[in-house]
Design a protein around this motif. Sequence first.
Motif, mmCIF file in Angstrom:
data_model
loop_
_atom_site.group_PDB
_atom_site.id
_atom_site.type_symbol
_atom_site.label_atom_id
_atom_site.label_comp_id
_atom_site.label_asym_id
_atom_site.label_seq_id
_atom_site.Cartn_x
_atom_site.Cartn_y
_atom_site.Cartn_z
ATOM 1 N N GLN A 54 -12.843 2.110 -1.227
ATOM 2 C CA GLN A 54 -12.879 2.008 0.243
ATOM 3 C C GLN A 54 -13.649 3.190 0.830
ATOM 4 N N PHE A 55 -13.397 4.384 0.299
ATOM 5 C CA PHE A 55 -14.096 5.572 0.787
ATOM 6 C C PHE A 55 -15.588 5.501 0.453
ATOM 7 N N ILE A 65 -10.287 2.134 8.894
ATOM 8 C CA ILE A 65 -10.482 0.715 8.574
ATOM 9 C C ILE A 65 -9.307 0.185 7.774
ATOM 10 N N ALA A 66 -8.769 1.002 6.854
ATOM 11 C CA ALA A 66 -7.582 0.589 6.095
ATOM 12 C C ALA A 66 -6.392 0.407 7.039
ATOM 13 N N ARG A 67 -6.279 1.266 8.038
ATOM 14 C CA ARG A 67 -5.204 1.119 9.030
ATOM 15 C C ARG A 67 -5.367 -0.202 9.786
ATOM 16 N N PHE A 68 -6.592 -0.499 10.201
ATOM 17 C CA PHE A 68 -6.850 -1.751 10.906
ATOM 18 C C PHE A 68 -6.488 -2.951 10.037
ATOM 19 N N TRP A 84 -0.212 -3.129 0.756
ATOM 20 C CA TRP A 84 -1.391 -2.729 -0.012
ATOM 21 C C TRP A 84 -2.311 -1.847 0.834
ATOM 22 N N TRP A 85 -2.637 -2.309 2.051
ATOM 23 C CA TRP A 85 -3.527 -1.542 2.903
ATOM 24 C C TRP A 85 -2.873 -0.259 3.407
ATOM 25 N N LEU A 86 -1.560 -0.299 3.602
ATOM 26 C CA LEU A 86 -0.842 0.909 3.995
ATOM 27 C C LEU A 86 -0.927 1.954 2.886
ATOM 28 N N GLY A 87 -0.799 1.530 1.628
ATOM 29 C CA GLY A 87 -0.927 2.447 0.499
ATOM 30 C C GLY A 87 -2.325 3.045 0.414
ATOM 31 N N ILE A 88 -3.342 2.227 0.675
ATOM 32 C CA ILE A 88 -4.718 2.741 0.671
ATOM 33 C C ILE A 88 -4.908 3.735 1.812
ATOM 34 N N CYS A 89 -4.405 3.394 2.983
ATOM 35 C CA CYS A 89 -4.509 4.286 4.135
ATOM 36 C C CYS A 89 -3.800 5.613 3.848
ATOM 37 N N ARG A 90 -2.612 5.542 3.257
ATOM 38 C CA ARG A 90 -1.845 6.739 2.930
ATOM 39 C C ARG A 90 -2.563 7.577 1.871
ATOM 40 N N SER A 91 -3.249 6.932 0.925
ATOM 41 C CA SER A 91 -3.997 7.673 -0.091
ATOM 42 C C SER A 91 -5.173 8.424 0.514
ATOM 43 N N ARG A 95 -1.215 11.669 6.788
ATOM 44 C CA ARG A 95 -0.614 11.668 8.126
ATOM 45 C C ARG A 95 -0.857 10.365 8.873
ATOM 46 N N LEU A 96 -2.061 9.837 8.768
ATOM 47 C CA LEU A 96 -2.367 8.564 9.415
ATOM 48 C C LEU A 96 -1.515 7.450 8.817
ATOM 49 N N GLY A 97 -1.331 7.468 7.504
ATOM 50 C CA GLY A 97 -0.495 6.466 6.851
ATOM 51 C C GLY A 97 0.955 6.540 7.298
#
Length: 112
Positions: A54-55, A65-68, A84-91, A95-97
């Motif tokens: 993703q990065f 974008i992962a948050r969206f 799944w997307w929450l885990g990517i966002c958190r990775s 803080r955003l996750g």
Amino acid sequence: MPLRFAAARTPATSPIARVLARKSPGRPANDNGDAPRVVPSSGIDPTMRAALRQFATHGMAAAGIARFQAEKAHFAGDGDACRWWLGICRSLDRRLGERLERSLAIEDLLAR
């Protein structure tokens, strides 16, 4: 005429040599805490692999974008995709996750 005594200095111990000498590097700082990351025996865990992909695709906007995508999956009722997307966002951005997880939990409480 007074006599002054000045002791001889070796070049290795002169003040200039001490300033210019290389210092040994200190230990690197780690801002991830002391807890070791558990990685499955197959290598990098799938969430981290997806976060890196993703990065690579979206650069600095990857976490947003992962948050969206997580919000989109949440409002569509797809819990697995949301996690799944929450885990990517958190990775990508811890803080955003965490903020996203709290906001989705509040949305669940308001929907009830």
